[in-house]
Design an enzyme around this catalytic site. Structure first.
Site, PDB file in Angstrom:
ATOM      1  N   SER A  95       0.830  -1.191   0.000  1.00 35.63           N
ATOM      2  CA  SER A  95       0.000   0.000   0.000  1.00 35.63           C
ATOM      3  C   SER A  95       0.870   1.248   0.000  1.00 35.63           C
ATOM      4  O   SER A  95       1.988   1.241   0.546  1.00 35.63           O
ATOM      5  CB  SER A  95      -0.855  -0.013   1.266  1.00 35.63           C
ATOM      6  OG  SER A  95      -1.362   1.271   1.520  1.00 35.63           O
ATOM      7  N   TYR A 126      -2.025  -0.483  10.375  1.00 35.88           N
ATOM      8  CA  TYR A 126      -2.256  -1.116   9.063  1.00 35.88           C
ATOM      9  C   TYR A 126      -1.060  -0.878   8.145  1.00 35.88           C
ATOM     10  O   TYR A 126      -0.498  -1.814   7.556  1.00 35.88           O
ATOM     11  CB  TYR A 126      -3.544  -0.553   8.431  1.00 35.88           C
ATOM     12  CG  TYR A 126      -3.616  -0.772   6.940  1.00 35.88           C
ATOM     13  CD1 TYR A 126      -3.919  -2.031   6.437  1.00 35.88           C
ATOM     14  CD2 TYR A 126      -3.355   0.264   6.043  1.00 35.88           C
ATOM     15  CE1 TYR A 126      -3.959  -2.248   5.066  1.00 35.88           C
ATOM     16  CE2 TYR A 126      -3.385   0.061   4.685  1.00 35.88           C
ATOM     17  CZ  TYR A 126      -3.693  -1.194   4.195  1.00 35.88           C
ATOM     18  OH  TYR A 126      -3.713  -1.406   2.835  1.00 35.88           O
ATOM     19  N   LYS A 159       2.012  -3.452   6.440  1.00 33.54           N
ATOM     20  CA  LYS A 159       2.403  -3.530   5.021  1.00 33.54           C
ATOM     21  C   LYS A 159       3.914  -3.335   4.903  1.00 33.54           C
ATOM     22  O   LYS A 159       4.583  -4.049   4.157  1.00 33.54           O
ATOM     23  CB  LYS A 159       1.655  -2.478   4.196  1.00 33.54           C
ATOM     24  CG  LYS A 159       0.172  -2.748   4.047  1.00 33.54           C
ATOM     25  CD  LYS A 159      -0.086  -3.999   3.236  1.00 33.54           C
ATOM     26  CE  LYS A 159      -1.568  -4.298   3.038  1.00 33.54           C
ATOM     27  NZ  LYS A 159      -1.815  -5.584   2.389  1.00 33.54           N
TER      28      LYS A 159
END
Ligand code: UDP
Length: 332
Positions: free
Chosen positions: A125, A149, A153
């Site tokens: 991402s 989050y 990644k």
């Protein structure tokens, strides 16, 4: 050729499966259906006009379930798309995110090494760039992610890069997604999150449908064109095509690609584009900033263009039209 797609029944992932089937790959989907629906598998077949889909309801953190897939199929490459993806939830439940998103990556990488699958594509991402100078370029030094989050990644990227370095011949492609929106033009596959949506486009379509009175615009005091957050929205079909382009160019080593359009759009610009594309008024109100958000995020897309011969073709109006078209079809 058989490709294992984790999380294949999700929104972006389903679209990737359709593109793979169109290119005559056989798709093996491994998905625990925690944020997706089994009906999507039938839609994938329907849209691609092909039946070559094998579905396993498994959790990718489950090594023995993965083992049985690798023993039953000659997997040529893995596209790892499974993972939790809500930034807000990751701030509230960091352990859920750290555990699921990194353990799934490690379990899958371990299985690849064990069963001699040398090609690994990972959906990363743009959040890994953290608060960096736009446009984001693949060679930039990453800044700490603004939320758990994003950190998962970045960690997964690091893990896979180390695995590739330790295993000559192993190929890892890290795809840094910008903001996928839109839906398949048929209106059959689109973003239908379970529960209350977090991302801008599903919130926007909810307001357009009258299910929410107003769209809450999170902050208008960012140093951007109109004070609202700027993102690089990319049509999900373009994004899916990017995966196929990557798969067809896999070479040993670590390869990082931005999958975006290279164009930044503010929240207010997206609202206006949606209104213009669909001739619907979207009432909104400005509220405070959302924790964990950054001001601006858009891609430098030169590397993908140069090395993959891929670029996003679909514009903002098309994204808004297809997202709305899906929302109407889906609800009916
Ligand atoms: N956003 C907003 N209202 C919403 C959801 C999102 O104003 O209901 C803004 C958000 O602050 C950000 C942009 O829209 O500037 C994109 O948010 P999204 O959650 O879709 O993507 P991400 O922040 O993960 O890039």
């Amino acid at each position: 050729m058989q490709i294992l797609v984790t999380g294949g029944a999700g929104y972006i992932r389903a679209r990737v499966c359709v593109e793979l089937l169109k290119k005559s790959y056989t798709v093996i989907i491994a998905d625990n259906l925690s944020n997706s629906r089994i009906e999507t598998v039938e839609k994938i077949k329907q849209l691609a006009g092909k039946d070559d889909v094998i579905f396993y309801k498994i959790d990718v953190t489950d090594a023995s379930a993965l083992k049985s897939i690798f023993l039953s199929h000659k997997v040529a490459a893995v596209i790892h798309l499974a993972g939790f993806k809500a930034i807000g939830e990751s701030l509230e439940k960091p352990l859920k995110y750290y555990y699921n998103n990194t353990v799934s990556t490690m379990t899958l990488a371990e299985a690849c090494i064990k069963y001699d699958v040398k090609k690994f594509v990972f959906s990363s991402s743009a959040t890994v760039y953290g608060e960096n100078k736009v446009p984001f370029v693949e060679t930039m030094e990453l800044r700490p992610a603004a939320n758990p989050y994003g950190a998962t990644k970045a960690m997964s990227e690091r893990i896979l890069s180390d695995v590739a370095r330790a295993n000559p011949g192993f190929s890892v492609s890290l795809l840094r997604y910008f903001n996928p929106v839109g839906a398949h033009e048929s209106g059959l596959i689109g973003e239908a999150p379970k529960g209350v949506p977090n991302n801008l486009m599903p919130c926007l379509t909810r307001v357009a449908r009258g299910k929410m009175e107003k769209l809450r615009v999170f902050g208008n005091d960012y140093p951007t064109v109109d004070g609202t957050g700027v993102r690089d929205y990319i049509h999900v079909v373009d994004l899916a095509e990017g995966h196929v382009a990557v798969l067809e160019k896999l070479a040993p080593g670590v390869h990082i690609y931005n999958l975006g359009t290279g164009k930044g759009t503010s929240v207010l610009e997206l609202i206006r584009a949606f209104e213009e594309a669909n001739k619907i008024k979207v009432p909104y109100e400005i509220v405070g900033r959302r924790p964990g958000d950054i001001a601006e995020c858009y891609a430098d897309v030169n590397k993908a263009r140069r090395e993959l011969g891929w670029k996003a073709k679909r514009g903002l109006l098309e994204m808004c039209r297809d997202a709305w078209n899906f929302e109407k079809n889906y609800r009916e």
